[in-house]
Enzyme design. Structure first.
Site, PDB file in Angstrom:
ATOM      1  N   ARG A  66       3.945   6.259   0.453  1.00  0.00           N
ATOM      2  CA  ARG A  66       4.318   6.115   1.861  1.00  0.00           C
ATOM      3  C   ARG A  66       4.568   4.635   2.115  1.00  0.00           C
ATOM      4  O   ARG A  66       4.130   3.769   1.342  1.00  0.00           O
ATOM      5  CB  ARG A  66       3.189   6.615   2.765  1.00  0.00           C
ATOM      6  N   HIS A  67       5.252   4.335   3.192  1.00  0.00           N
ATOM      7  CA  HIS A  67       5.411   2.935   3.613  1.00  0.00           C
ATOM      8  C   HIS A  67       4.021   2.334   3.834  1.00  0.00           C
ATOM      9  O   HIS A  67       3.027   3.079   4.027  1.00  0.00           O
ATOM     10  CB  HIS A  67       6.216   2.891   4.915  1.00  0.00           C
ATOM     11  N   ASN A 112       1.221   3.427  13.229  1.00  0.00           N
ATOM     12  CA  ASN A 112       0.039   4.042  12.591  1.00  0.00           C
ATOM     13  C   ASN A 112      -1.230   3.493  13.230  1.00  0.00           C
ATOM     14  O   ASN A 112      -2.148   4.240  13.562  1.00  0.00           O
ATOM     15  CB  ASN A 112      -0.021   3.734  11.084  1.00  0.00           C
ATOM     16  N   ARG A 128      10.106   0.630   8.395  1.00  0.00           N
ATOM     17  CA  ARG A 128       8.828   0.517   7.687  1.00  0.00           C
ATOM     18  C   ARG A 128       8.947   0.808   6.195  1.00  0.00           C
ATOM     19  O   ARG A 128       8.167   0.297   5.398  1.00  0.00           O
ATOM     20  CB  ARG A 128       7.758   1.393   8.365  1.00  0.00           C
ATOM     21  N   GLU A 179      11.683  10.216   8.488  1.00  0.00           N
ATOM     22  CA  GLU A 179      10.523  11.057   8.821  1.00  0.00           C
ATOM     23  C   GLU A 179      10.930  12.253   9.687  1.00  0.00           C
ATOM     24  O   GLU A 179      11.953  12.213  10.389  1.00  0.00           O
ATOM     25  CB  GLU A 179       9.476  10.195   9.543  1.00  0.00           C
ATOM     26  N   HIS A 227       7.836   8.848   3.908  1.00  0.00           N
ATOM     27  CA  HIS A 227       6.993   9.148   5.068  1.00  0.00           C
ATOM     28  C   HIS A 227       6.118  10.362   4.748  1.00  0.00           C
ATOM     29  O   HIS A 227       6.449  11.149   3.862  1.00  0.00           O
ATOM     30  CB  HIS A 227       7.874   9.447   6.284  1.00  0.00           C
TER      31      HIS A 227
END
Ligand code: SIN
Length: 544
Positions: free
Chosen positions: A324-325, A331, A375, A395, A460
């Site tokens: 994932r980023h 987040n 991201r 995403e 994502h």
């Protein structure tokens, strides 16, 4: 996730402007006639970035959503109101009931027939077709085991059993192949879409029998899939797999005896093998998995899709990495969606990532794929490899909920929230997507992943869950709950029957964005396996 750039850069922008003007007129008329709720002005997330008019989180979408608020009041899961069809509620699986295809494998033992059958089944099941492999060897072993248990009669299935000059055994093998085909046809009639007949089907007469039997069934399409292999290394590896993975045919033999017997079996088949030359048959011939493909009389959507998928497969050793980023600002704030930048800890992850990847990949070539969102691009920025950006990797689009926290969603859309918890795979956000929608848009990514060698995807949570479920063959209902934590690299190594997996978590703290399956007594558990299955007991009735 707003698509404002796309809208503005479109060469048809004048046409779009006219469409927008017409839409605005229509909205005004609806509002004047009372059909539409009053406009709620939505402040843009940042004064510099105006939200896209029709995009996720944009004013148009919110305005349409407000207009249906009355019809949402009072509903409870699992029967959401019919607000806008297919939006903001659970969306049923597409109806594939008309699709009835028999894929009959052709090939000598150890030529990768079961590998291709298994891959095809996993791919089509991921796309939600009902697919099942009917393996004649499995049926033979299961029946022999049952016979031994019930009647105490032990059949010997050594190389002699596979010799064409052994009339009794040949008849027994032919009837097993026919029985397996009957089971397949019955299963298709009960609702299945693609039945794979995993057998050698190595002579013209055997293929003619299959063809004649299928001709009696209306609406069933027959495709032969021949797997040829003349690469001694691949054949040797397949023989070793058979000997080492607990094939019950060889359970009473030493590995050396088993190897010799299996090579003798192959030799028996070679004596009578006939490659497909029948010009009237629909077939696909694959040589050395991906080296050369011949296609004849393949028509129709699903048949062509099957052919296209199989054409892209290869068995060269490689790794697929998922990450994932790094942790994003959203987040940290507990918000979903958006296009925020990385947090400080996310930036630390981006800086630490190159060492982890280069340690693992060494000198081998690698390509990095990211989404179009900031991201993921930021996370990939220090990686010294070729990078590609995919819109398909963006995403899951949360529609009107984009940029909200789960608490805010629960307050603003309680029914939707309950519906999503009830059936997360099938729930489609208002103005956004469901997990199913994401699987469909990821299909070209899977196709390309199969074609490529070493790939690192910086993606994502929802996207990586869908891709991960394909590689580990996980059920759709569990897919939205797969754990893909931040600051962790998942390394997959494809094997003949599944993928090996290693996870590397970098010691950089990040928020936990995983929401466990609500009310579920048991959380979905991932048990990756690379073992071949040799018995499917419950399917078989003993006729012995
Ligand atoms: C097997 O029994 O192992 C394979 C039978 C066949 O398809 O020839």
């Amino acid at each position: 996730m707003a698509d404002s750039e796309t809208l503005h850069s479109d060469s048809n922008s004048r046409g779009i402007a006219a469409d927008l003007a017409r839409a605005a007129d229509a909205l005004e008329t609806m509002q004047a006639s009372g059909e539409l709720a009053p406009v709620v002005t939505v402040a843009p997330a940042s004064p510099n970035v105006p939200p896209a008019l029709f995009g996720a989180g944009g004013p148009m979408l919110k305005r349409f959503d407000e207009s249906t608020v009355a019809s949402r009041k009072g509903s409870t899961a699992p029967s959401p109101p019919p607000s806008v069809k297919g939006i903001g509620k659970k969306v049923a699986k597409p109806d594939y009931s008309e699709q009835k295809i028999v894929v009959a494998m052709v090939g000598l033992p150890a030529r990768g027939k079961s590998y291709l059958s298994n891959k095809l089944m996993i791919y089509l099941r991921w796309l939600e077709y009902d697919v099942k492999v009917f393996n004649v060897g499995q049926l033979r072993r299961t029946k022999a085991r049952q016979k031994a248990q019930k009647l105490g009669v032990k059949e010997n299935h050594n190389a002699e059993f596979f010799s064409h000059s052994n009339a009794q055994a040949t008849q027994s093998r032919d009837s097993l192949a026919e029985e397996s085909l009957e089971m397949l046809i019955k299963w298709l009639k009960e609702g299945g879409n693609v039945g794979i007949h995993d057998a050698t089907n190595s002579t013209k007469s055997r293929r003619a029998k299959i063809e004649a039997r299928l001709a009696k069934e209306k609406g069933m399409i027959l495709i032969f899939l021949e797997s040829l292999c003349d690469d001694p290394a691949v054949i040797a590896a397949n023989v070793e797999l058979k000997v080492s993975q607990g094939d019950p045919d060889y359970k009473d033999m030493s590995p050396d005896e088993a190897r010799k017997d299996f090579l003798r079996r192959i030799n028996e088949y070679e004596k009578v093998y006939e490659t497909i030359t029948e010009p009237h048959l629909s077939y696909l011939r694959i040589k050395n998995v991906g080296e050369e493909v011949t296609m004849s009389r393949i028509n129709g959507y699903l048949s062509s899709r099957i052919a296209f998928y199989l054409m892209n497969l290869h068995i060269r050793p490689r790794n697929i990495f998922f990450s994932r980023h790094g942790e994003s600002q959203y987040n940290v704030e507990g918000k979903i969606g958006g296009d925020s930048l990385l947090s400080l800890r996310g930036m630390q992850y981006a800086k630490a990532l190159p060492a982890l990847i280069t340690d693992n990949i060494g000198e081998k070539p690698l390509t990095v794929w990211t989404s179009t969102l900031k991201r993921t691009i930021q996370t990939a920025q220090y990686l010294p490899y070729t990078k590609l950006t995919w819109k398909s990797l963006d995403e899951l689009d949360a529609g009107v909920c984009d940029g909200m926290t789960y608490e805010e969603i629960e307050q603003a859309y309680p029914d939707d929230y309950a519906n999503r918890d009830e059936d997360k795979f099938n729930y489609r956000y208002r103005g956004g997507e469901s997990y199913r929608d994401v699987v469909v848009r990821l299909e070209p990514v899977i196709m390309e992943l199969e074609r490529q060698e070493n790939i690192l995807i910086i993606g994502h949570q929802a996207i990586l869950r869908c891709l991960y479920a394909y590689f580990h063959h996980l059920p759709q209902a569990d897919l939205p709950y797969i754990k893909i934590p931040l600051h962790t690299v998942i390394k997959l190594t494809p094997k003949a029957y599944g993928c090996d997996e290693e996870r590397y978590t970098l010691p950089i703290n990040a928020v936990d964005t995983h929401r466990p399956k609500p009310k579920a007594a048991k959380q979905p558990n991932v048990h990756p396996t690379t073992q071949r299955i040799y018995y499917v007991e419950e399917e078989v009735k003993t006729s012995a």
